[in-house]
Design an enzyme around this catalytic site. Structure first.
Site, PDB file in Angstrom:
ATOM      1  N   ASP A 290       0.811  -1.211   0.000  1.00  0.00           N
ATOM      2  CA  ASP A 290       0.000   0.000   0.000  1.00  0.00           C
ATOM      3  C   ASP A 290       0.851   1.271   0.000  1.00  0.00           C
ATOM      4  O   ASP A 290       2.068   1.217   0.174  1.00  0.00           O
ATOM      5  CB  ASP A 290      -0.984   0.008   1.185  1.00  0.00           C
ATOM      6  CG  ASP A 290      -0.366  -0.515   2.479  1.00  0.00           C
ATOM      7  OD1 ASP A 290       0.865  -0.450   2.610  1.00  0.00           O
ATOM      8  OD2 ASP A 290      -1.119  -0.978   3.356  1.00  0.00           O
TER       9      ASP A 290
ATOM     10  N   ASN B 153      -8.101  -3.023  13.868  1.00  0.00           N
ATOM     11  CA  ASN B 153      -9.478  -3.274  13.422  1.00  0.00           C
ATOM     12  C   ASN B 153      -9.572  -4.510  12.527  1.00  0.00           C
ATOM     13  O   ASN B 153     -10.602  -4.756  11.910  1.00  0.00           O
ATOM     14  CB  ASN B 153     -10.055  -2.051  12.704  1.00  0.00           C
ATOM     15  CG  ASN B 153      -9.286  -1.695  11.432  1.00  0.00           C
ATOM     16  OD1 ASN B 153      -8.313  -2.358  11.075  1.00  0.00           O
ATOM     17  ND2 ASN B 153      -9.719  -0.657  10.744  1.00  0.00           N
TER      18      ASN B 153
ATOM     19  N   HIS C 169      -7.713  -5.052   9.782  1.00  0.00           N
ATOM     20  CA  HIS C 169      -7.369  -4.868   8.369  1.00  0.00           C
ATOM     21  C   HIS C 169      -6.060  -5.562   8.035  1.00  0.00           C
ATOM     22  O   HIS C 169      -5.216  -5.792   8.896  1.00  0.00           O
ATOM     23  CB  HIS C 169      -7.352  -3.379   7.974  1.00  0.00           C
ATOM     24  CG  HIS C 169      -6.198  -2.569   8.474  1.00  0.00           C
ATOM     25  ND1 HIS C 169      -6.252  -1.194   8.593  1.00  0.00           N
ATOM     26  CD2 HIS C 169      -4.940  -2.915   8.878  1.00  0.00           C
ATOM     27  CE1 HIS C 169      -5.091  -0.748   9.022  1.00  0.00           C
ATOM     28  NE2 HIS C 169      -4.277  -1.771   9.208  1.00  0.00           N
TER      29      HIS C 169
ATOM     30  N   GLU D 286      -9.821  -2.402   4.746  1.00  0.00           N
ATOM     31  CA  GLU D 286     -10.497  -2.094   6.001  1.00  0.00           C
ATOM     32  C   GLU D 286     -11.733  -2.988   6.165  1.00  0.00           C
ATOM     33  O   GLU D 286     -12.151  -3.647   5.201  1.00  0.00           O
ATOM     34  CB  GLU D 286     -10.913  -0.608   5.996  1.00  0.00           C
ATOM     35  CG  GLU D 286      -9.743   0.380   5.855  1.00  0.00           C
ATOM     36  CD  GLU D 286      -8.986   0.620   7.152  1.00  0.00           C
ATOM     37  OE1 GLU D 286      -8.839  -0.312   7.972  1.00  0.00           O
ATOM     38  OE2 GLU D 286      -8.514   1.761   7.362  1.00  0.00           O
TER      39      GLU D 286
HETATM   40  P1  PGA Z   1       1.858  -1.771  12.485  1.00  0.00           P
HETATM   41  O1  PGA Z   1       0.614  -1.730  11.487  1.00  0.00           O
HETATM   42  O2  PGA Z   1       2.803  -2.786  11.919  1.00  0.00           O
HETATM   43  O3  PGA Z   1       2.436  -0.405  12.439  1.00  0.00           O
HETATM   44  O4  PGA Z   1       1.315  -2.165  13.811  1.00  0.00           O
HETATM   45  C1  PGA Z   1       0.064  -2.909  11.017  1.00  0.00           C
HETATM   46  C2  PGA Z   1      -1.142  -2.611  10.160  1.00  0.00           C
HETATM   47  O5  PGA Z   1      -1.864  -1.637  10.414  1.00  0.00           O
HETATM   48  O6  PGA Z   1      -1.390  -3.381   9.214  1.00  0.00           O
END
Ligand code: PGA
Length: 223
Positions: free
Chosen positions: A63, A124, A126, A131
Site C-alpha cells: 500500500d 481493526n 485490516h 479495512e
Molecule cells: P503496524 O501496522 O505494523 O504499524 O502495527 C500494522 C497494520 O496496520 O497493518
C-alpha cells in the site's frame, strides 16, 4: 491456522531466513512487502544478508498513501528505502501509485504471482488497507481509511490532521493469491484481534479472517 508465539527476534529471524532460502533456491522470486512497525525487524535481518543475491527478486508493496510525495518521510516508499531498499539490491520494487494502481493486480500476475507475502494486522483487523467491509475478491484500489486507522497511524505524524485519509491498497484477491503468507502481530494490543481473525468467524468485518481460507498462511504473535 494456529497462532505461534515467540519473541520478536526469533519471529523476524525465521521469516527472514525463509525468504533468504527461497531466494537462494529459486531463480526468480516475487515478494509482497508490508510497511508499519511490524516488519522492521525482518527488514533489519534481510539487510544484513549481504551474501545472498537478491538481484533477481522483485517486490510489490501492499500500500501507499494517496496524495503524499514519495520523498515525504511518512510515505511508504521512503520507509522501504530507509529500512530495506537502500541496503539490498532488488531487481525492481513496485508500489501502488496513481499511475499504476489500476494495473497492479495484472502486474503481480504477469510477474508470476507473489511467492512470499509479509502481512501485519491492524487493530481493526485490516490487512494492507483492506479495512472492515472489504470484499474477499477485492482488487487493488483507492480506499478511505477508517477513523481507527487514521488514529493508529497518527503516532507517526505531528498532528492527526496531517494523516492522509485515502490510500492505494493491494486488494484481498492478490494477497490471497500469494503462495505463502506470514501474518505477524506484535504487542498485546494486537492479541485480541489476532485471536478473532484466526479462530473467529470468517467475515468481511475482520478482513484478516479470510486468511483462514489460505492454504499456506503462518501466523506469529510476539508480545
Ligand atoms: P503496524 O501496522 O505494523 O504499524 O502495527 C500494522 C497494520 O496496520 O497493518
Amino acid at each position: 491456522m494456529r497462532i505461534r508465539s515467540n519473541t520478536y527476534e526469533k519471529v523476524c529471524h525465521l521469516i527472514a531466513s525463509n525468504i533468504r532460502d527461497k531466494v537462494k533456491h529459486q531463480s526468480h522470486v516475487v515478494l509482497g512487502l508490508a510497511t508499519g512497525s511490524t516488519p522492521i525487524g525482518i527488514y533489519e535481518k534481510l539487510s544484513k544478508m549481504k551474501n545472498t543475491n537478491f538481484g533477481d527478486t522483485i517486490t510489490f508493496n501492499l500500500d501507499e498513501y494517496v496524495g503524499i510525495d514519495k520523498h515525504h518521510d511518512q510515505s511508504y516508499q521512503y520507509f522501504m528505502n530507509k529500512h530495506l531498499f537502500s541496503n539490498l539490491n532488488f531487481r525492481k520494487h513496485y508500489f501502488p501509485t496513481e499511475e499504476n494502481w489500476n494495473e497492479y493486480d495484472l502486474m503481480i500476475k504477469n510477474s508470476g504471482g507473489i511467492d512470499i507475502q509479509i502481512l501485519g494486522i491492524g487493530t481493526n483487523g485490516h490487512i494492507a488497507f483492506n479495512e472492515p467491509g472489504s470484499n474477499r475478491y477485492s482488487s487493488t484500489r483507492i480506499v478511505d481509511l477508517t477513523e481507527n486507522t487514521i488514529k493508529d497511524n497518527s503516532r507517526f505524524f505531528d498532528n492527526i490532521e496531517d494523516v492522509p485519509t485515502k490510500a492505494y491498497t493491494m486488494g484481498l484477491s492478490s494477497i490471497m493469491g500469494a503462495e505463502k503468507i506470514y501474518l505477524v502481530a506484535v504487542g498485546k494490543h494486537k492479541k485480541e484481534i489476532l485471536e478473532e481473525a484466526v479462530h473467529g468467524n470468517i467475515t468481511e468485518d475482520i478482513p484478516a479472517s479470510f486468511l483462514q481460507e489460505h492454504p499456506n498462511c503462518e501466523v506469529y504473535y510476539s508480545e
